[in-house]
Scaffold this motif. Sequence first.
Motif, PDB file in Angstrom:
ATOM      1  N   LEU A   1      32.274 -44.047 -17.797  1.00 52.36           N
ATOM      2  CA  LEU A   1      30.851 -44.338 -17.905  1.00 52.36           C
ATOM      3  C   LEU A   1      30.273 -44.980 -16.652  1.00 52.36           C
ATOM      4  N   SER A   2      30.974 -45.941 -16.112  1.00 54.56           N
ATOM      5  CA  SER A   2      30.391 -46.743 -15.050  1.00 54.56           C
ATOM      6  C   SER A   2      31.485 -47.505 -14.327  1.00 54.56           C
ATOM      7  N   SER A   3      31.181 -47.904 -13.101  1.00 55.59           N
ATOM      8  CA  SER A   3      32.106 -48.765 -12.360  1.00 55.59           C
ATOM      9  C   SER A   3      31.325 -49.673 -11.436  1.00 55.59           C
ATOM     10  N   ILE A   4      32.004 -50.756 -11.009  1.00 54.97           N
ATOM     11  CA  ILE A   4      31.391 -51.692 -10.074  1.00 54.97           C
ATOM     12  C   ILE A   4      32.415 -52.066  -9.013  1.00 54.97           C
ATOM     13  N   SER A   5      31.956 -52.080  -7.787  1.00 58.81           N
ATOM     14  CA  SER A   5      32.830 -52.389  -6.667  1.00 58.81           C
ATOM     15  C   SER A   5      33.024 -53.890  -6.518  1.00 58.81           C
ATOM     16  N   HIS A   6      34.249 -54.296  -6.136  1.00 57.43           N
ATOM     17  CA  HIS A   6      34.483 -55.711  -5.870  1.00 57.43           C
ATOM     18  C   HIS A   6      34.014 -56.085  -4.473  1.00 57.43           C
ATOM     19  N   ARG A   7      33.815 -55.074  -3.607  1.00 54.19           N
ATOM     20  CA  ARG A   7      33.481 -55.362  -2.209  1.00 54.19           C
ATOM     21  C   ARG A   7      31.994 -55.642  -2.023  1.00 54.19           C
ATOM     22  N   ASP A   8      31.156 -54.758  -2.584  1.00 59.05           N
ATOM     23  CA  ASP A   8      29.722 -54.890  -2.330  1.00 59.05           C
ATOM     24  C   ASP A   8      28.881 -54.813  -3.592  1.00 59.05           C
TER      25      ASP A   8
END
Length: 126
Positions: free
Chosen positions: A46-53
């Motif tokens: 469904l979705s993802s989020i980056s730890h970098r930015d």
Amino acid sequence: QLVQSGGGMVQGGGSLRLSCTAEGFRLDIYDVGWFRQAPGKEREGLSSISHRDGSTFYTDSVKGRFTISRDRDKNTVYLQMNNLKPEDTAVYYCAAPAFEDLNYMNYRDPEAYDYWGQGTRVTVSS
């Protein structure tokens, strides 16, 4: 381990927020994704989020309705789900890859992930 909370039953048009908290490690050094699996269907990214930015990806079926976010102080990633529909009914999972950064090509691929939450059920009535 990843520990999920939230979920439950809601009427169509309602909202829920899912939480995914890391126990024993820092979640802020990992990308995190959310998946769901409805009965008889394959697991859907469904979705993802980056730890970098903090960049995010959303699949078309949830874009504009679901929002992924991260609270580094609480070691938690959230999935805010608004305007829920009966077809959103499923077991929802958070997950994190051990070494990979997620991108638009792999964020929906379960094989890209190594750590999984226990799953939480969301039921949306019409």
